[in-house]
Write an enzyme that holds these catalytic residues in place. Structure first.
Site, PDB file in Angstrom:
ATOM      1  N   ARG A 161       7.675  10.222   5.359  1.00  0.00           N
ATOM      2  CA  ARG A 161       7.248   8.663   6.000  1.00  0.00           C
ATOM      3  C   ARG A 161       7.678   8.326   7.551  1.00  0.00           C
ATOM      4  O   ARG A 161       7.982   7.906   7.747  1.00  0.00           O
ATOM      5  CB  ARG A 161       7.382   7.931   5.244  1.00  0.00           C
ATOM      6  CG  ARG A 161       6.879   7.866   3.923  1.00  0.00           C
ATOM      7  CD  ARG A 161       4.886   8.268   4.292  1.00  0.00           C
ATOM      8  NE  ARG A 161       4.608   8.746   3.358  1.00  0.00           N
ATOM      9  CZ  ARG A 161       4.822  10.062   2.851  1.00  0.00           C
ATOM     10  NH1 ARG A 161       5.014  10.934   2.940  1.00  0.00           N
ATOM     11  NH2 ARG A 161       4.091  10.333   1.792  1.00  0.00           N
ATOM     12  N   SER A 239       0.265   1.905   0.056  1.00  0.00           N
ATOM     13  CA  SER A 239       2.257   1.491  -0.277  1.00  0.00           C
ATOM     14  C   SER A 239       2.703   0.525   0.796  1.00  0.00           C
ATOM     15  O   SER A 239       3.334   1.186   1.744  1.00  0.00           O
ATOM     16  CB  SER A 239       2.478   3.230   0.008  1.00  0.00           C
ATOM     17  OG  SER A 239       2.083   3.392  -1.426  1.00  0.00           O
ATOM     18  N   GLU A 350       7.194   0.191   4.065  1.00  0.00           N
ATOM     19  CA  GLU A 350       6.872   1.939   4.758  1.00  0.00           C
ATOM     20  C   GLU A 350       5.830   1.033   6.197  1.00  0.00           C
ATOM     21  O   GLU A 350       6.355   1.515   6.910  1.00  0.00           O
ATOM     22  CB  GLU A 350       6.298   2.161   4.176  1.00  0.00           C
ATOM     23  CG  GLU A 350       5.137   3.632   4.369  1.00  0.00           C
ATOM     24  CD  GLU A 350       4.287   4.208   3.345  1.00  0.00           C
ATOM     25  OE1 GLU A 350       3.558   4.853   3.938  1.00  0.00           O
ATOM     26  OE2 GLU A 350       5.175   4.516   2.429  1.00  0.00           O
TER      27      GLU A 350
END
Length: 358
Positions: A161, A239, A350
């Protein structure tokens, strides 16, 4: 000036001092260079699905990328078909195109919101695939030098990520190039247990691309992770926290039922490690499990807040209507505190946070 909330999936954010909306690559390049030459604050906004913007807005120039287009290039020596995709092309439209043309490699990334140009920045991934496995290069303008060049995937530092583009290299993605497998409309090997279970097959099986895409879309919808105007749980950034990566020794101190997966040094899942390598091993934990077992339930919200945990998945924070970025930050900090107190793990956000404290 319209609030930036109108252009984000979480529906928070005040107005920008200047909003630019280029629709062609040349316009995009010109807009970026003009803004950078001016020396003021600037922000690139794609699909708005992975950003939380302050209620006060952004005191600078926002470049909202709206360029579209998918070009099929030549097949390479390995038999892979290359696609050149403009940065503003919606990511899921690109996946639908690939599936329709029998090209495998990103089908498990179906339903992820946002733009194609943003995908490498986050190194998006889901259900056993990451864009890193298909990405060849990005057409990039460097904000410091003004140079425009094709950067290979190897130059981007792609990891779990993240990438160099997220970690601090300033600039703008104009287009991306992918290499996908022509596999008689069969998928890449299924690499994620939940997806294999939904399809009723063993890991490693290859199925029709359309079947895999349909299964992924259904799974995402069941978690509120598929944009849907009829689903209030989809008013989110997906998320909100990444799955923590910790040492194997630390993980051994957690409850035995806490999910964990071995990872390699670059953060990718690696189930091939054996106990002999445990001293140097890192493992990925489930942020959703940590949140749930810290006492945060689905649908939880702080008193009086219009921001809540999704009723379908504890990893998503949703706007139930009229919520603010300040409320998002408040709930996120509360969740972090509960997980830190319960398990000693600091959850990392995130999405990109602009003027919002978490």
């Amino acid at each position: 000036m319209s609030p930036l909330a109108d252009f984000t999936t979480l529906k928070v954010g005040g107005p920008a001092a200047e909003l630019l909306e280029p629709t062609t690559p040349d316009e995009l390049v010109a807009a970026a260079r003009r803004v950078w030459d001016g020396g003021g604050a600037w922000l690139v906004l794609g699909g708005g699905s992975n950003v939380v913007l302050a209620d006060s807005g952004f005191d600078g120039s926002v470049i909202r990328v709206r360029t579209r287009g998918i070009e099929q290039l030549a097949t390479d020596a390995d038999g892979r078909t290359h696609l050149r995709v403009q940065a503003g092309e919606p990511w899921d439209d690109l996946v639908a195109y690939a599936v329709a043309h029998g090209l495998a490699g990103i089908e498990a990334l179906s339903g992820i919101p946002g733009s194609s140009g943003a995908a490498p920045i986050q190194n998006i991934g889901a259900y056993g695939q990451e864009i890193a496995s298909a990405l060849v290069a990005v057409d990039f303008i460097d904000a410091v030098t003004g140079d425009r060049e094709w950067l290979s995937a190897d130059e981007l530092g792609l990891a779990y990520r993240t990438s160099q583009l997220k970690a601090g290299r300033r600039g703008l993605v104009v287009a991306i190039e992918l290499a996908l497998e022509k596999t008689d409309a069969l998928s890449a090997p299924i690499a994620y247990p939940q997806l294999a279970g939904a399809l009723g097959v063993e890991l490693g099986a290859r199925l029709p691309l359309a079947d895999v895409r349909a299964a992924v879309l259904a799974l995402r919808a069941s978690k509120g992770m598929l944009l849907n105007p009829d689903d209030p749980d989809s008013v989110s950034v997906g998320s909100f926290f990444t799955n923590p990566i910790v040492s194997d020794g630390f993980a051994r101190g957690l409850p035995t039922d806490a999910p964990r997966w071995p990872v390699s040094l670059d953060g990718a899942d690696d189930s091939t490690m054996d106990d002999a390598s445990a001293v140097d091993r890192t493992v990925k934990l489930s942020a959703a499990w940590l949140i749930e077992h810290s006492g945060i339930t689905r649908g939880f919200r702080l008193p009086g807040s219009r921001i809540a945990v999704s009723s379908k998945h504890t990893l998503a924070i949703v706007n139930t209507g009229g919520g603010t970025a300040a409320e998002v930050g408040e709930l996120a900090r509360y969740i972090q505190t509960r997980v830190l107190t319960g398990f000693g793990v600091i959850l990392q956000p995130e999405p990109i946070l602009v003027g919002v404290e978490v």
